[in-house]
Design an enzyme around this catalytic site. Sequence first.
Site, PDB file in Angstrom:
ATOM      1  N   ALA A  94       0.842  -1.196   0.000  1.00 33.51           N
ATOM      2  CA  ALA A  94       0.000   0.000   0.000  1.00 33.51           C
ATOM      3  C   ALA A  94       0.876   1.245   0.000  1.00 33.51           C
ATOM      4  O   ALA A  94       2.016   1.231   0.470  1.00 33.51           O
ATOM      5  CB  ALA A  94      -0.904   0.003   1.219  1.00 33.51           C
ATOM      6  N   GLY A 140      -0.183  -5.179   0.808  1.00 34.40           N
ATOM      7  CA  GLY A 140      -1.415  -5.119   0.030  1.00 34.40           C
ATOM      8  C   GLY A 140      -1.305  -5.862  -1.286  1.00 34.40           C
ATOM      9  O   GLY A 140      -2.306  -6.369  -1.817  1.00 34.40           O
ATOM     10  N   GLU A 143      -2.093  -9.335  -0.508  1.00 36.22           N
ATOM     11  CA  GLU A 143      -3.526  -9.431  -0.218  1.00 36.22           C
ATOM     12  C   GLU A 143      -4.340  -9.454  -1.513  1.00 36.22           C
ATOM     13  O   GLU A 143      -5.335 -10.178  -1.614  1.00 36.22           O
ATOM     14  CB  GLU A 143      -3.952  -8.273   0.686  1.00 36.22           C
ATOM     15  CG  GLU A 143      -3.401  -8.417   2.099  1.00 36.22           C
ATOM     16  CD  GLU A 143      -3.780  -7.286   3.027  1.00 36.22           C
ATOM     17  OE1 GLU A 143      -4.366  -7.555   4.079  1.00 36.22           O
ATOM     18  OE2 GLU A 143      -3.485  -6.120   2.688  1.00 36.22           O
ATOM     19  N   GLU A 165       3.612  -5.541   7.133  1.00 37.24           N
ATOM     20  CA  GLU A 165       2.930  -4.430   7.814  1.00 37.24           C
ATOM     21  C   GLU A 165       3.345  -4.269   9.269  1.00 37.24           C
ATOM     22  O   GLU A 165       3.371  -3.153   9.795  1.00 37.24           O
ATOM     23  CB  GLU A 165       1.408  -4.616   7.737  1.00 37.24           C
ATOM     24  CG  GLU A 165       0.795  -4.345   6.380  1.00 37.24           C
ATOM     25  CD  GLU A 165       0.785  -5.559   5.472  1.00 37.24           C
ATOM     26  OE1 GLU A 165       0.130  -5.520   4.429  1.00 37.24           O
ATOM     27  OE2 GLU A 165       1.447  -6.563   5.817  1.00 37.24           O
TER      28      GLU A 165
END
Length: 756
Positions: A94, A140, A143, A165
């Site tokens: 992200a 991300g 993910e 993260e």
Amino acid sequence: MAQACLRLGQLRSLVVPGVRHLSSTRTVAGKHLNYEVRDGVAVIKFDTPGAKVNSLGEELTAEFEEIVNKFSSDGSAKAAVLISGKPGCFIAGADIKMLEKVKTAEDGAHLSKSCQDLLFKVEKSPKPVVAAIQGSCLGGGLEVAMACHYRIAVDGMKTGLGLPEVMLGVLPGGGGTQRLPALTGVPNSLDMALTGKTLNAKKAKKVGLVDAVVAPLGPGLAPADVNTHQYLEEIAIKTARQLGEGTMKLPQRGPKNMTDKVTKMVLGYDFAKDYVFKTAKEKVMKQTNGLYPAPLKILEAVRAGLDKGPAGGYEAESKKFGELCVTSEAKGLISLFHGQTECKKNKFGAPAKRSNTIGILGAGLMGAGIAEVSVDKGMTTILKDMNHAGLARGMNQVQGGIDKKVKRKKISKLDGERYMANLIPALDYSDFKKVDMVIEAVFEDLSIKHRVVKEVEQHMREDAIFASNTSALPIKDIAKASVRPEKVVGMHYFSPVDKMQLLEIITTDKTDAETTKAAVDVGLRQGKVVIVVGDGPGFYTTRILAPTLSEAIRLLQEGVDPKKLDKITKGAGFPVGVATLIDEVGIDVAAHVAEDLGKAYGARFQGGDPELLKDLVSANMCGRKSGKGMFVYSKDSKDRPVNEEAKSIIKNRSLTGPEAVSADEDIALRLLTRFVNEAIFSHQDGVLKTPIEGDIGAVFGLGFPPFSGGPFRYTDSMGAQKLVDTMRRYEEHYGAAFTPCQLLLDMAKQNKKFYN
């Protein structure tokens, strides 16, 4: 065949006459994503322009949602492939800017929920979606891949899958805490999510994270990574088409071997879950001292999914993500991430001539370490020592480091042999006319440094650079022996060189711009995080560490047990206890630095008695390297009992500490405030150019508590005035050692912060 490329939302009804597509619809190109249907397969390509990596920012996420909706309604597409347009990166994670915009826990929870909802659209698509992964697939990005129905990854080519993260003080907020356990099982998920570790493609397949691994191709008309990427795309399209047509079935998910099956079955019972999560929490608490909330929240989110099912798990994930986003720990770690990113760039620009051939003087631990991080980056490295025994020891150290990487499958055996071929042993200067840069790593004595400079310059080209790995001697003093002081620079590495990320580069008022550019370039190519500071006794890192160690010696003289000192400082967030740090630095080195910097900076550097360090050195208690220091070390045991002989020597120079400032909290603050004050003083003096470099240097070079973000971020969080007040309290008892520097006083008076 020519194809029409259209911006999303623009010219959607434009018809391009005379363009024929081979079993393909027209291409739709957005700013960050391209969409094209080939033989019934929608190829969705992430490719942010002008960036080395793709990251999930607001613009890209909005485009991705639009593309997902288009795919859902596109009758010509029976399946889809998600792939990057960049061979070196799928999606790196992200965009950190989105996290920085979060002001409340509710904002953070909403950000997580919106990401979850988008990936639900992918996961619940009745048409199969295949993720084709080459390069970094992190956070991300992973993910996104886990929301797909099938994952293909390239073996090698820097392909790595992970959820880092936790290193930013948050948790995976796009479904990672729920999909990862479903794919790989709870033990593997906790191992990945709690450590941020990255898996290669083969390991990812073994744990169930990817379904197929593609072997890389070699170079041809295009580079190897480009050829492999094209090959990956072909395989992914073929796989997606077969899945869409029903000629290929999705693999059966879940545990494959008996051990994993039993583990999954047992985790259906509360007593087993209680045991697993209690054990994991105990391990987290032991490693973090409870100072980092993210690992604990990750455990809670994963457990919620097991106890309450997917709906409860996703809800817990978004809620806890929001809570973590607004913690001071997340802000500190995100600040460090930005600092790392900045310190991995050459802000001085590329050198006109790269230093590709390095000469290293001294094959000891530091010299051999510098050689190791040079040869594996393709630099020809001449390692010189005074005798055969020293040279052989250094060569063996480099070989051992390379062999470990081969054994751990980080590099191939062939690559290991290539790297060692870059290393040239030398007992004289005959090859030094070829070098672009010389890095000396000889004993920390100015007269020896001068002799080495004069010797080697006779064999160097006039344009070659001389760099000193000194940890405290002013570079301008070393440069006095040089006929070309403009080509002299400091390059302060940290031990062990192959593990410590920081490189501190020191420039004098005579160091020319080209030398600075070349030194930074070499450091970055060696994989270092680079800070550039001004010259002076101790530069930045040694200068700010010295008063901290001086205070630690005073605390030992006041009767604080070494184990207690370690416990308190680790409890304050230092990865290594301060008593242990003294042993790691070397008591002889600490004595030498204390004497030199004490003369340079006067009363401000006072604390413990420097004569105590000399007493310990005289007793051959120099720390880990001599087997005894504050602790006793043995090759046969990991136990490190307190050195009672050292305690006796310390007792001979005992001091009485004022009770008012001797509580555990005071002990930690006395060390922290002296560290922070000297960091700010360095900035005030102009030795340190920016607070961000100061934070990076302190954390990555010296182990200042990472969750704080570094001494400057620590000051902002604590408040300059509160820091001043704390120091004034200690100043009443100890004088100049705790006098706040003028810049700190100014910041307090004006209520300013180092970071906006």
